[in-house]
Write a protein that holds these residues in place. Structure first.
Motif, PDB file in Angstrom:
ATOM      1  N   ASP A 244       1.046  -1.230  -0.060  1.00  0.00           N
ATOM      2  CA  ASP A 244      -0.093   0.010  -0.160  1.00  0.00           C
ATOM      3  C   ASP A 244       0.971   1.216  -0.116  1.00  0.00           C
ATOM      4  O   ASP A 244       0.196   2.295   0.044  1.00  0.00           O
ATOM      5  CB  ASP A 244      -0.913   0.111   1.045  1.00  0.00           C
ATOM      6  N   LEU A 245       1.991   1.101  -0.077  1.00  0.00           N
ATOM      7  CA  LEU A 245       3.150   2.330  -0.177  1.00  0.00           C
ATOM      8  C   LEU A 245       3.017   2.779  -1.740  1.00  0.00           C
ATOM      9  O   LEU A 245       2.723   2.132  -2.700  1.00  0.00           O
ATOM     10  CB  LEU A 245       4.302   1.895   0.151  1.00  0.00           C
ATOM     11  N   SER A 246       2.995   4.210  -1.858  1.00  0.00           N
ATOM     12  CA  SER A 246       2.881   4.501  -3.105  1.00  0.00           C
ATOM     13  C   SER A 246       3.977   4.483  -3.840  1.00  0.00           C
ATOM     14  O   SER A 246       5.330   4.209  -3.246  1.00  0.00           O
ATOM     15  CB  SER A 246       2.562   6.128  -3.066  1.00  0.00           C
ATOM     16  N   ASP A 247       4.249   4.768  -5.337  1.00  0.00           N
ATOM     17  CA  ASP A 247       5.219   4.497  -5.934  1.00  0.00           C
ATOM     18  C   ASP A 247       6.358   5.597  -5.225  1.00  0.00           C
ATOM     19  O   ASP A 247       7.629   5.350  -5.394  1.00  0.00           O
ATOM     20  CB  ASP A 247       5.200   4.746  -7.432  1.00  0.00           C
ATOM     21  N   ASP A 248       5.951   6.632  -4.973  1.00  0.00           N
ATOM     22  CA  ASP A 248       7.190   7.769  -4.595  1.00  0.00           C
ATOM     23  C   ASP A 248       7.329   7.448  -3.192  1.00  0.00           C
ATOM     24  O   ASP A 248       8.649   7.580  -2.861  1.00  0.00           O
ATOM     25  CB  ASP A 248       6.171   9.156  -4.350  1.00  0.00           C
ATOM     26  N   GLN A 249       6.713   6.662  -2.271  1.00  0.00           N
ATOM     27  CA  GLN A 249       7.305   6.225  -1.291  1.00  0.00           C
ATOM     28  C   GLN A 249       8.253   4.976  -1.332  1.00  0.00           C
ATOM     29  O   GLN A 249       9.223   4.945  -0.540  1.00  0.00           O
ATOM     30  CB  GLN A 249       6.020   5.715  -0.101  1.00  0.00           C
ATOM     31  N   LEU A 250       7.728   4.285  -2.068  1.00  0.00           N
ATOM     32  CA  LEU A 250       8.771   3.222  -2.413  1.00  0.00           C
ATOM     33  C   LEU A 250      10.220   3.550  -3.054  1.00  0.00           C
ATOM     34  O   LEU A 250      11.291   3.100  -2.394  1.00  0.00           O
ATOM     35  CB  LEU A 250       8.117   1.984  -3.265  1.00  0.00           C
ATOM     36  N   LYS A 251      10.075   4.397  -3.674  1.00  0.00           N
ATOM     37  CA  LYS A 251      11.323   5.216  -4.404  1.00  0.00           C
ATOM     38  C   LYS A 251      12.018   5.729  -3.350  1.00  0.00           C
ATOM     39  O   LYS A 251      13.317   5.724  -2.946  1.00  0.00           O
ATOM     40  CB  LYS A 251      10.864   5.999  -5.431  1.00  0.00           C
ATOM     41  N   MET A 252      11.498   6.323  -2.347  1.00  0.00           N
ATOM     42  CA  MET A 252      12.212   7.213  -1.272  1.00  0.00           C
ATOM     43  C   MET A 252      12.887   6.103  -0.438  1.00  0.00           C
ATOM     44  O   MET A 252      13.900   6.460   0.055  1.00  0.00           O
ATOM     45  CB  MET A 252      11.264   7.854  -0.442  1.00  0.00           C
ATOM     46  N   ARG A 253      12.056   4.881  -0.170  1.00  0.00           N
ATOM     47  CA  ARG A 253      13.014   4.039   0.501  1.00  0.00           C
ATOM     48  C   ARG A 253      13.713   3.065   0.070  1.00  0.00           C
ATOM     49  O   ARG A 253      14.831   2.650   0.565  1.00  0.00           O
ATOM     50  CB  ARG A 253      11.906   3.153   1.375  1.00  0.00           C
ATOM     51  N   LEU A 254      13.689   2.916  -1.306  1.00  0.00           N
ATOM     52  CA  LEU A 254      14.681   1.833  -1.945  1.00  0.00           C
ATOM     53  C   LEU A 254      15.356   2.667  -3.084  1.00  0.00           C
ATOM     54  O   LEU A 254      16.374   1.870  -3.684  1.00  0.00           O
ATOM     55  CB  LEU A 254      13.548   0.976  -2.523  1.00  0.00           C
ATOM     56  N   ALA A 281       2.243  -7.728  -9.241  1.00  0.00           N
ATOM     57  CA  ALA A 281       2.256  -6.200  -9.401  1.00  0.00           C
ATOM     58  C   ALA A 281       3.218  -5.685  -8.239  1.00  0.00           C
ATOM     59  O   ALA A 281       4.071  -4.840  -8.421  1.00  0.00           O
ATOM     60  CB  ALA A 281       0.760  -5.711  -9.186  1.00  0.00           C
ATOM     61  N   LEU A 282       3.114  -6.330  -7.026  1.00  0.00           N
ATOM     62  CA  LEU A 282       4.162  -5.827  -6.064  1.00  0.00           C
ATOM     63  C   LEU A 282       5.627  -6.145  -6.546  1.00  0.00           C
ATOM     64  O   LEU A 282       6.267  -5.284  -6.250  1.00  0.00           O
ATOM     65  CB  LEU A 282       3.876  -6.473  -4.646  1.00  0.00           C
ATOM     66  N   VAL A 283       5.894  -7.202  -7.066  1.00  0.00           N
ATOM     67  CA  VAL A 283       7.274  -7.494  -7.316  1.00  0.00           C
ATOM     68  C   VAL A 283       7.782  -6.404  -8.413  1.00  0.00           C
ATOM     69  O   VAL A 283       8.779  -5.872  -8.342  1.00  0.00           O
ATOM     70  CB  VAL A 283       7.606  -8.868  -7.894  1.00  0.00           C
ATOM     71  N   GLU A 284       6.524  -6.176  -9.335  1.00  0.00           N
ATOM     72  CA  GLU A 284       7.221  -5.108 -10.338  1.00  0.00           C
ATOM     73  C   GLU A 284       7.527  -3.904 -10.033  1.00  0.00           C
ATOM     74  O   GLU A 284       8.495  -3.117 -10.169  1.00  0.00           O
ATOM     75  CB  GLU A 284       6.032  -5.095 -11.361  1.00  0.00           C
ATOM     76  N   ARG A 285       6.542  -3.359  -8.752  1.00  0.00           N
ATOM     77  CA  ARG A 285       6.696  -2.287  -8.143  1.00  0.00           C
ATOM     78  C   ARG A 285       8.251  -2.074  -7.412  1.00  0.00           C
ATOM     79  O   ARG A 285       9.002  -1.124  -7.559  1.00  0.00           O
ATOM     80  CB  ARG A 285       5.674  -1.949  -7.293  1.00  0.00           C
ATOM     81  N   LEU A 286       8.314  -3.291  -6.704  1.00  0.00           N
ATOM     82  CA  LEU A 286       9.614  -3.093  -5.925  1.00  0.00           C
ATOM     83  C   LEU A 286      10.825  -2.960  -6.880  1.00  0.00           C
ATOM     84  O   LEU A 286      11.725  -2.348  -6.732  1.00  0.00           O
ATOM     85  CB  LEU A 286       9.714  -4.332  -5.110  1.00  0.00           C
ATOM     86  N   CYS A 287      10.884  -3.961  -8.041  1.00  0.00           N
ATOM     87  CA  CYS A 287      11.801  -3.744  -8.826  1.00  0.00           C
ATOM     88  C   CYS A 287      12.230  -2.248  -9.493  1.00  0.00           C
ATOM     89  O   CYS A 287      13.312  -2.064  -9.694  1.00  0.00           O
ATOM     90  CB  CYS A 287      11.856  -4.717  -9.958  1.00  0.00           C
ATOM     91  N   ARG A 288      11.142  -1.686  -9.863  1.00  0.00           N
ATOM     92  CA  ARG A 288      11.288  -0.477 -10.482  1.00  0.00           C
ATOM     93  C   ARG A 288      11.724   0.690  -9.406  1.00  0.00           C
ATOM     94  O   ARG A 288      12.445   1.359  -9.536  1.00  0.00           O
ATOM     95  CB  ARG A 288      10.013   0.109 -10.924  1.00  0.00           C
ATOM     96  N   ALA A 289      11.170   0.581  -8.086  1.00  0.00           N
ATOM     97  CA  ALA A 289      11.530   1.284  -7.117  1.00  0.00           C
ATOM     98  C   ALA A 289      13.546   1.309  -6.730  1.00  0.00           C
ATOM     99  O   ALA A 289      13.930   1.889  -6.348  1.00  0.00           O
ATOM    100  CB  ALA A 289      10.894   1.173  -5.728  1.00  0.00           C
TER     101      ALA A 289
END
Length: 333
Positions: A244-254, A281-289
Motif C-alpha cells: 500500500d505504499l505509493s510509488d513515490d514512497q517506495l522510491k524514497m525508501r529503495l 504487481a508488488l514485485v514489479e513495483r519493488l523492482c522499479r523502485a
C-alpha cells in the motif's frame, strides 16, 4: 522478515551441526550432499545439516560470530530475518556447495539481533555490525568484494545498510533480496496488533521507546516499543516493502539501491503475504523502485523456499556469476 507472531581473536576450524530454526521443512534434494564424504577436506558439506568451515569473531560483542565455508577472497554474506541464526534456510547447505564450485565463500553471520535478540535491536545496529563484518574481510582476508543476500527482514538490513553509505559498503558488488515482504501487512492480520501499535506510539511519545512492550505484543521474544512500532506501524523504519505504499514512497525508501546490481527473489506462495496482495504487481513495483532490479518469481515457493531449494540456489548462483565479478579488479575505485 521472518515475521514471528518474530580484529577477530584467532579463527579455528570447527564442525557446525544442526543449528537450525524450526520453520524450515525438509531438504528436497539430499543427494546433492551425499557425494561429499567426511574425509574430503576440499568439501564444505559432509552430510545433511553439517557444514565444515571456519567459525570466527568479527567484532567485540559476544554475538558477533560468523561461519564461513570455502577459502576464497570473494564472499557471499547471508543475512537472515527475525529469529534466524545459522543454517536459517534449507537452501544454504546446497548453496555453499554451488558457491564453492564457483570459488566463492558463503558466510553466515550472527548479529546482536539474531534469534530472539531482534526485539531489542534496530536496523541501524544491524547495519553497523554488517559493516564490521565486511571490514573484517577487507582488512584481515584481503577481500576482493562481497555479495549480500538478505532473507526476509535481512532484506531491510541490506537496504538500510546501503543507505548509510559506509566506507565498506563500497565493497558490496551485488544485493539479493529473498522474500522482501512486509512485516506490517502480515502483523496487521493479527487481532492484537492495532491496540499494541497505539501503546507503542504512546510509549515513544513519552520518551519510553526503549522500554519493553507487554508480553502479548510479541510472545516469541522481548520487544521494545520502538522496534514494535518500526515493524508494525505505517512508514515505520522497517516498513519498506508494503503493497500500500505509493510509488513515490517506495522510491524514497529503495531508490538509493539503483547503483547496486540487485535481484528480487519473490515466493509466489509466501505465507507471510496477505491473500489480498497482488504479488506479481508488488514485485514489479519493488523492482522499479530499486532502480530496475532483476526479478525471480518462484512459483509455489514458500517464505523460506524450503519447498523450492534447487530453484533458489540456481537463481542466486546465476545472478552472482553474472553480476558479481563486474569491476572486481579494484573494489575501492
Amino acid at each position: 522478515m521472518n515475521p514471528s507472531p518474530p580484529r577477530s581473536s584467532k579463527t579455528s576450524w570447527t564442525w557446525l551441526s544442526g543449528i537450525v530454526r524450526g520453520r524450515s521443512g525438509k531438504l528436497e534434494n539430499p543427494q546433492m550432499t551425499n557425494n561429499v564424504n567426511a574425509g574430503d577436506v576440499g568439501g564444505s558439506v559432509t552430510r545433511k545439516n553439517h557444514l565444515r568451515g571456519v567459525l570466527f569473531k568479527y567484532g567485540p560483542k559476544a554475538a558477533q560470530v560468523a561461519f564461513k565455508t570455502g577459502e576464497f577472497k570473494r564472499q557471499v554474506i547471508f543475512i537472515g530475518g527475525l529469529t534466524d541464526g545459522f543454517l536459517a534456510t534449507e537452501y544454504l547447505q546446497p548453496l555453499s556447495i554451488a558457491l564453492e564450485n564457483e570459488k566463492w565463500s558463503l558466510v553466515q553471520l550472527l548479529l546482536s539481533s539474531s534469534y530472539t535478540g531482534y526485539g531489542t535491536c534496530s536496523l541501524k545496529e544491524d547495519a553497523m555490525e554488517i559493516d564490521q563484518l565486511i571490514a573484517y574481510f577487507i582488512n584481515k582476508e584481503d577481500s576482493e568484494g562481497v555479495v549480500l543476500i538478505g532473507h526476509s527482514t535481512g532484506c531491510q538490513d541490506i537496504v538500510h545498510y546501503m543507505r548509510t553509505n559506509a566506507a565498506c559498503s563500497r565493497a558490496v558488488r551485488v544485493a539479493i533480496l529473498q522474500a522482501p515482504v512486509s512485516d506490517r501487512e502480515y502483523r496487521a492480520t493479527l487481532p492484537e496488533t492495532a491496540e499494541m501499535i497505539d501503546l507503542a506510539s504512546s510509549m515513544i511519545r513519552e520518551g519510553r521507546g526503549m522500554e519493553l512492550m507487554p508480553r502479548e505484543a510479541n510472545p516469541d521474544a522481548p520487544i521494545t516499543a520502538y522496534r514494535f512500532h518500526s515493524l508494525c506501524a505505517y512508514m515505520g523504519d522497517d516498513d519498506m516493502f508494503s503493497s500500500d505504499l505509493s510509488d513515490d514512497q517506495l522510491k524514497m525508501r529503495l531508490g538509493h539501491m539503483e547503483t547496486t546490481p540487485c535481484q528480487v527473489i519473490f515466493s509466489m506462495a509466501d505465507e507471510y503475504v496477505p491473500e489480498y496482495v497482488d504479488k506479481k504487481a508488488l514485485v514489479e513495483r519493488l523492482c522499479r523502485a530499486l532502480g530496475g532490479a532483476e526479478k525471480a518469481e518462484i512459483e509455489w515457493g514458500n517464505h523460506s523456499l524450503s519447498n523450492r531449494v534447487e530453484e533458489a540456489v540456481e537463481a542466486i548462483v546465476n545472478f552472482v556469476k553474472r553480476e558479481g565479478p563486474k569491476g572486481w579488479d579494484d573494489p575501492w575505485s
